[in-house]
Design a protein around this motif. Structure first.
Motif, mmCIF file in Angstrom:
data_model
loop_
_atom_site.group_PDB
_atom_site.id
_atom_site.type_symbol
_atom_site.label_atom_id
_atom_site.label_comp_id
_atom_site.label_asym_id
_atom_site.label_seq_id
_atom_site.Cartn_x
_atom_site.Cartn_y
_atom_site.Cartn_z
ATOM 1 N N LYS A 516 9.648 11.188 3.271
ATOM 2 C CA LYS A 516 8.674 11.828 2.334
ATOM 3 C C LYS A 516 9.216 11.723 0.860
ATOM 4 C CE LYS A 516 5.859 14.774 5.323
ATOM 5 N NZ LYS A 516 4.456 13.921 4.778
ATOM 6 N N GLY A 517 10.506 11.931 0.744
ATOM 7 C CA GLY A 517 11.197 11.906 -0.608
ATOM 8 C C GLY A 517 10.840 10.396 -1.140
ATOM 9 N N LEU A 518 10.968 9.312 -0.376
ATOM 10 C CA LEU A 518 10.739 8.239 -0.645
ATOM 11 C C LEU A 518 9.446 7.698 -1.119
ATOM 12 C CD1 LEU A 518 13.068 6.029 1.849
ATOM 13 C CD2 LEU A 518 13.413 6.460 -0.752
ATOM 14 N N TYR A 519 8.557 8.209 -0.251
ATOM 15 C CA TYR A 519 7.062 8.169 -0.444
ATOM 16 C C TYR A 519 6.733 8.802 -1.853
ATOM 17 C CZ TYR A 519 2.158 7.134 0.862
ATOM 18 O OH TYR A 519 1.152 6.762 0.962
ATOM 19 N N ALA A 520 7.170 9.910 -2.263
ATOM 20 C CA ALA A 520 6.871 10.654 -3.364
ATOM 21 C C ALA A 520 7.267 9.796 -4.520
ATOM 22 C CB ALA A 520 7.474 11.689 -3.599
ATOM 23 N N GLN A 521 8.435 8.912 -4.502
ATOM 24 C CA GLN A 521 9.059 7.791 -5.263
ATOM 25 C C GLN A 521 7.945 6.796 -5.592
ATOM 26 O OE1 GLN A 521 13.043 6.536 -5.527
ATOM 27 N NE2 GLN A 521 13.728 8.439 -5.673
#
Length: 584
Positions: A516-521
């Motif tokens: 999810k952190g990567l998807y936010a990026q």
């Protein structure tokens, strides 16, 4: 359309080609042993020689082992396949003593200096340093050989007990027999009365097998505790973190953040309970119940189209991988008697392919599962370009691409729907998965910790059932109806039944929150993200988790990162509760 996977690119059967490759693997291992047992005259040549043998053994051994294990996964009673898996273990065991000797030798050399003299050593410096560290926990050569032999008769056999007990378990509902996988999937049925009936029948059926499955779990964990103590590990979690290429401070930061967010998940579950007319929390049988108006059953063709279109919206490369997987029959689709439950992806980088096992029944959640497993396959497609000894990633990072693909799928579906009732269905389906990966994972982590604490003695099924319920109460808080929990979750989940992979629960939470952190990026800057993302996936096999995250500017030892990811889920929780309240 072929709905069973095609394994012909591995082997056509346990035929002459398979037999010849089995002999070739045996000879490669014998040659490797001879090399390791020679007197070391040149450190560089000695290490390079072993690395070259290991590359060839990895390529051939993965093909042989995968064919047998994939055959067994669709028919757990396939004694021929099981026999070859046992034969492969026997072949590999020949090298145990020599491998111990090699790892001990590594503690006597300066690998950084040798890497300056050899490109091959430099390439595999990370692996060699891990072996150097692992050597501290090795037993004597004869003891390691003995354990390798005995584990085949102990923990590995106990693992098979759980597999056979669940794969062959037929469950009676209203006089009709259903497979274990089918009944587990009935949790997503739109008929509440049927969901409850299936849940009650499921729990009742486990009484047929719970005595000996509890014995299997006890003996596996007792073996793990015994061997860890002998090897000098303080706990099973210490060894798991070592295997995971992950620091304890990372795990502690993540678990602490997850514990803090339990009340938010409980609020979501209570809102869903109210939606279904329950007054004291959500009963287990309604946890996966569809809500809203998007409760259709999908055909497999519809699921494929949805996944392909979602993947293509992210990148043509990901969409192309999905299409290739469908067109080349890499997927075994439907449940059947003797097929193991759940879903998995088996990457085959040595032939540039993957194989995916599903138990597809058409629920919306199954569409998400298909995207999830194809994410694993895409990860495999990236790492196939890595060197052979960089084809395996550790447990936490294993879920990165799969969770990321789930996020792509969910985002795509949300953009497609306009109706608030359909939006509720999709958002709530996503929350079902998030709740499992955060809150249920917490309960599994708590339960397994309790088992390890007590595994110096036989543990009864009654204790296991109690500990499972206690863990569910602590993790779910008052979100669930405490009179309708699932005391047999320890029997259902195959992840508990491996002596080599313990605590295979927190990696899912890691994968979800990291993904999810990567998807936010990605959402912030899509174009620059794409190439960095593939580079990150390639790095997962040859660096610690902290270093992999750092490559994207993320500090996973900080609780703040995990809170930021959990806040993304909380936004969905708040929106779903709002939509639930509109239904009152």
């Amino acid at each position: 359309m072929e709905l069973n996977w095609n394994l012909d690119d591995l082997y056509l059967g346990f035929d002459e080609t398979y037999q010849n490759d089995l002999k070739r693997l045996d000879n490669l291992i014998k040659d490797s042993i001879k090399h390791l047992e020679t007197k070391v005259k040149d450190d560089v040549l000695y290490i390079e020689g072993e690395l070259k043998y290991s590359e060839e053994i990895t390529k051939l051994g993965r093909t042989l082992g995968s064919f047998a294990s994939l055959k067994a996964s669709t028919d757990v009673t396939n004694n021929e396949a099981l026999g070859y898996l046992s034969k492969l273990s026997e072949i590999y065991r020949q090298k145990t003593a020599a491998a111990v000797k090699f790892e001990r030798y590594l503690t006597e050399v300066n690998l950084d200096q040798l890497a300056q003299k050899s490109e091959l050593i430099k390439l595999y410096l990370y692996n060699l340093k891990k072996d150097q560290e692992h050597a501290k926990h090795l037993l004597s050569e004869s003891e390691e050989v003995l354990y390798a032999k005995l584990s085949e008769l102990s923990s590995r056999s106990w693992t098979q007990v759980q597999t056979l007990a669940t794969a062959n378990l037929m469950i009676d509902i209203d006089g009709k027999e259903h497979t274990f996988s089918d009944v587990r999937n009935y949790a997503y049925d739109k008929d509440q009365a049927f969901r409850k009936k299936a849940y009650e029948a499921e729990l009742k059926a486990y009484e047929k097998v719970d005595d000996f499955v509890a014995l299997a779990l006890t003996n596996i964990k007792r073996e793990v505790n015994t061997m860890n103590q002998i090897r000098g590990y303080h706990s099973a979690i210490e060894k798991t973190l070592d295997q995971s290429n992950m620091r304890k401070e990372t795990l502690d930061a993540m678990i602490e953040a997850m514990m803090d967010y339990r009340p938010h998940f409980a609020n979501y579950l209570k809102a869903k309970a109210t939606y279904f007319g329950h007054e004291k929390g959500l009963p287990w049988y309604d946890m996966f119940a569809p809500v809203g108006s998007l409760n259709k059953t999908y055909t497999y063709d519809e699921a494929k189209d949805l996944v392909f279109n979602a993947f293509n919206s992210f990148s043509p490369k990901l969409g192309g991988f999905g299409k290739k997987s469908f067109d080349l029959n890499w997927i075994d689709v439907y449940p059947k008697k003797g097929k193991r439950g759940g879903a998995f992806c088996s990457n085959q980088p040595q032939i540039g392919q993957s194989r995916i096992l599903l138990n597809f029944t058409g629920a919306l959640d199954n569409v998400s599962t298909l995207a999830h497993e194809l994410g694993h396959g895409y990860h495999g497609d990236i790492i196939k370009a890595n060197a052979p000894l960089h084809w395996s990633y550790p447990m936490p990072l294993a879920e990165t691409a799969s969770i990321f693909c789930e996020a792509i799928m969910n985002d795509y579906l949300l953009k497609e729907v306009k109706d608030p009732n359909e939006k509720l269905s999709l958002l709530e389906m996503g929350l079902q998965g998030d709740t499992q990966v955060i809150i249920d994972i917490l309960s599994r982590f708590m339960f397994e910790s309790k088992v390890f604490e007590s595994a110096n003695r036989p543990i009864s099924k009654h204790e296991m059932k109690k500990w499972m319920v206690d863990a569910q109460k602590e993790a779910y808080l008052d979100g669930l109806d405490h009179d309708n929990l699932h005391p047999y979750m320890w029997l259902v989940k195959g992840h508990y039944y491996s002596a080599g992979l313990n605590y295979y629960n927190f990696p899912y939470a890691f994968g979800l929150l990291f993904g999810k952190g990567l998807y936010a990026q990605y959402l912030k800057n899509k174009e620059s993200f794409l190439q960095k993302y593939d580079d990150l996936l390639a790095l997962t096999t040859k660096a610690d988790a902290e270093e992999v995250a750092k490559s994207m500017g993320i500090d996973i030892t900080s609780k703040a990162f995990w809170i930021d990811s959990l806040e993304m889920i909380k936004k969905d929780i708040d929106e779903v509760i709002r939509l639930f309240n509109e239904k009152k």
